[in-house]
Design a protein around this motif. Structure first.
Motif, PDB file in Angstrom:
ATOM      1  N   ALA A 106      36.889  66.542  63.465  1.00 52.82           N
ATOM      2  CA  ALA A 106      36.191  65.621  62.564  1.00 52.82           C
ATOM      3  C   ALA A 106      34.883  66.258  62.085  1.00 52.82           C
ATOM      4  O   ALA A 106      34.519  66.151  60.906  1.00 52.82           O
ATOM      5  CB  ALA A 106      35.926  64.298  63.263  1.00 52.82           C
ATOM      6  N   SER A 109      35.810  68.969  59.645  1.00 52.47           N
ATOM      7  CA  SER A 109      36.269  68.387  58.378  1.00 52.47           C
ATOM      8  C   SER A 109      35.059  67.952  57.540  1.00 52.47           C
ATOM      9  O   SER A 109      34.998  68.188  56.330  1.00 52.47           O
ATOM     10  CB  SER A 109      37.177  67.192  58.699  1.00 52.47           C
ATOM     11  N   PHE A 110      34.093  67.361  58.194  1.00 49.11           N
ATOM     12  CA  PHE A 110      32.883  66.899  57.498  1.00 49.11           C
ATOM     13  C   PHE A 110      32.113  68.088  56.905  1.00 49.11           C
ATOM     14  O   PHE A 110      31.699  68.070  55.747  1.00 49.11           O
ATOM     15  CB  PHE A 110      32.019  66.115  58.495  1.00 49.11           C
ATOM     16  N   ASP A 113      34.569  70.025  54.255  1.00 49.00           N
ATOM     17  CA  ASP A 113      35.237  69.207  53.240  1.00 49.00           C
ATOM     18  C   ASP A 113      36.753  69.422  53.209  1.00 49.00           C
ATOM     19  O   ASP A 113      37.385  69.342  52.161  1.00 49.00           O
ATOM     20  CB  ASP A 113      34.612  69.511  51.860  1.00 49.00           C
ATOM     21  N   ARG A 143      37.678  58.309  59.738  1.00 50.36           N
ATOM     22  CA  ARG A 143      37.290  59.259  58.689  1.00 50.36           C
ATOM     23  C   ARG A 143      38.488  60.098  58.226  1.00 50.36           C
ATOM     24  O   ARG A 143      38.373  60.870  57.272  1.00 50.36           O
ATOM     25  CB  ARG A 143      36.212  60.221  59.210  1.00 50.36           C
TER      26      ARG A 143
END
Ligand code: UDP
Ligand code: GLC
Length: 381
Positions: A106, A109-110, A113, A143
């Motif tokens: 996560a 990924s943040f 992107d 998310r």
């Protein structure tokens, strides 16, 4: 499609065996990153699936740990996160397969992107996770572009814990039926004087309920024996000792065998008369139940979680209340006393399961949705 798959375990548990099947179609250009080394890495290598062990130390935090323990493991997590962030840039999508992989994935990924997909193999209930871990996992999972739940039970618990229903859907584990119908059955355990062998195929862990089947044997005739296939994968040594004590105390030494972890589950199942699944807490999915069906073996399972979705009582298997050895023994006896019907049900279950859980269909379903996730990303404002 280039996917970075992440899994926290080096052991070949059910979630990892499922990942092997999910990742296989993407082996060219994708990578499975593991957070610890172990037999699962070798298994992936045997299947020519690119794999890398991304961490040298095991992350201490456990499902039931408090947020404080979680925080203290930050120093172990940071180098791993940095490595995953760096790797993620080379892939289109991050696919996380376990809770710790979700935490790391996560963040990556943040920062990069890249869309996140979470394959949820766990029931996020208080029996399995501390309240703080549940909150953290649901917040991070929310998310994701897609949360794949391995059963309705898993999905409803996710939603009840605050998970977004619109990003989650159910995809059952897929299997290759032809693997299970091979006739090369080698009775690889001592059947002795036994006339009736019950197989139990699960890692040794209190909630998998091996003790329930042992207790049930005391309510069955002497010719009923059991064979336990599986090992304590996550340090449940105390439980293993308790099982051996229980067997001694109940005088069952001649009626119980432990084979440890085995790679030849299919042929071992073939040598059993009946398969028992005895989890005392809700089983998220229960691969062994489907595997028993695919082998054409009668299966009795504990009625909770995914097991209750897989089995329609009396139609493709049988359900008993979890944690009830006497009921289990009665069911075993009932099936033995009408063996012709039992076998007919098992054969029909085999046909039904071959279609319902076909790996090809499951992988197609996953592929379509992953493609959509990437398309949505491309056209997003
Ligand atoms: N299994 C195995 N060897 C063993 C015991 C189990 O390969 O000695 C496999 C079993 O065939 C199944 C998986 O491990 O595919 C266990 O998955 P399941 O969903 O039943 O339970 P989990 O351990 O993942 O909770
Ligand atoms: C987990 C669950 C098990 C499930 C497997 C594959 O290991 O404990 O119930 O069958 O994942 O989804």
């Amino acid at each position: 499609m280039k996917i970075l798959f992440l899994d926290q375990s080096g052991k070949s548990g059910g979630a990892e065996l499922c990942l092997l099947d999910t990742a296989k179609p993407y082996q060219a250009g994708s990578l499975i990153g593991l957070f610890e080394d172990g037999p699962f890495r070798s298994l992936l290598e045997e299947h020519q699936i690119p794999v890398q062990v991304l961490s040298q130390t095991t992350i201490r935090v456990r499902k039931e740990s408090s947020w404080l323990t979680g925080l203290s493991s930050l120093s172990q997590l940071l180098p791993l996160v940095a490595r995953v962030v760096q790797l993620s840039r080379q892939y289109d999508l991050i696919f996380v397969n376990t809770p710790k992989a979700l935490v790391v994935g996560a963040v990556a990924s943040f920062l990069t992107d890249r869309p996140l997909v979470y394959h949820l193999h766990d029931i996020l209930s208080r029996e399995h996770f501390s309240a703080s871990n549940r909150r953290l996992l649901v917040t991070l999972a929310n998310r994701a572009a897609w949360v794949i739940a391995n059963s309705q039970a898993t999905r409803s618990t996710f939603i009840a814990a605050g998970g977004r229903s619109e990003i989650s859907s159910v995809v059952y584990n897929g299997f290759q039926p032809e693997k299970y119908t091979q006739k090369s059955v080698s009775a690889s355990f001592q059947t002795g004087i036994s006339k009736f062998t019950i197989g139990h195929f699960s890692r040794l862990s209190p909630w998998k309920g091996q003790h329930i089947l042992i207790e049930a044997l005391t309510h069955c005739p002497e010719d009923v024996t059991s064979v336990f296939v599986g090992d304590a994968l996550f340090g449940e040594q105390k439980y293993v000792q308790q099982l051996h004590q229980q067997i001694e105390q109940l005088g069952l030494r001649d009626r119980v065998q432990f084979l440890g972890f085995r790679a030849d589950v299919i042929s071992l199942m073939g040598a059993c008369d009946l398969i028992a699944h005895t989890s005392t807490a809700a089983e998220p999915f229960g691969r062994v139940i489907v595997e028993a069906m695919l082998c054409g073996k009668p299966v009795i399972a504990a009625k909770a979680g995914g097991a209750a979705e897989l089995i329609d009582h009396g139609v493709n298997g049988w359900l008993v209340a979890p944690g009830e050895p006497k009921q289990l023994a009665e069911m075993i006896q009932a099936l033995r006393s009408d063996w012709q019907t039992t076998i007919a049900v098992a054969q029909s279950a085999q046909r039904q399961a071959s279609d319902r859980f076909h790996l090809e269909k499951v992988n197609q379903q996953i592929h379509q949705r992953l493609t959509q996730v990437l398309d949505d990303r491309e056209y997003a404002p």
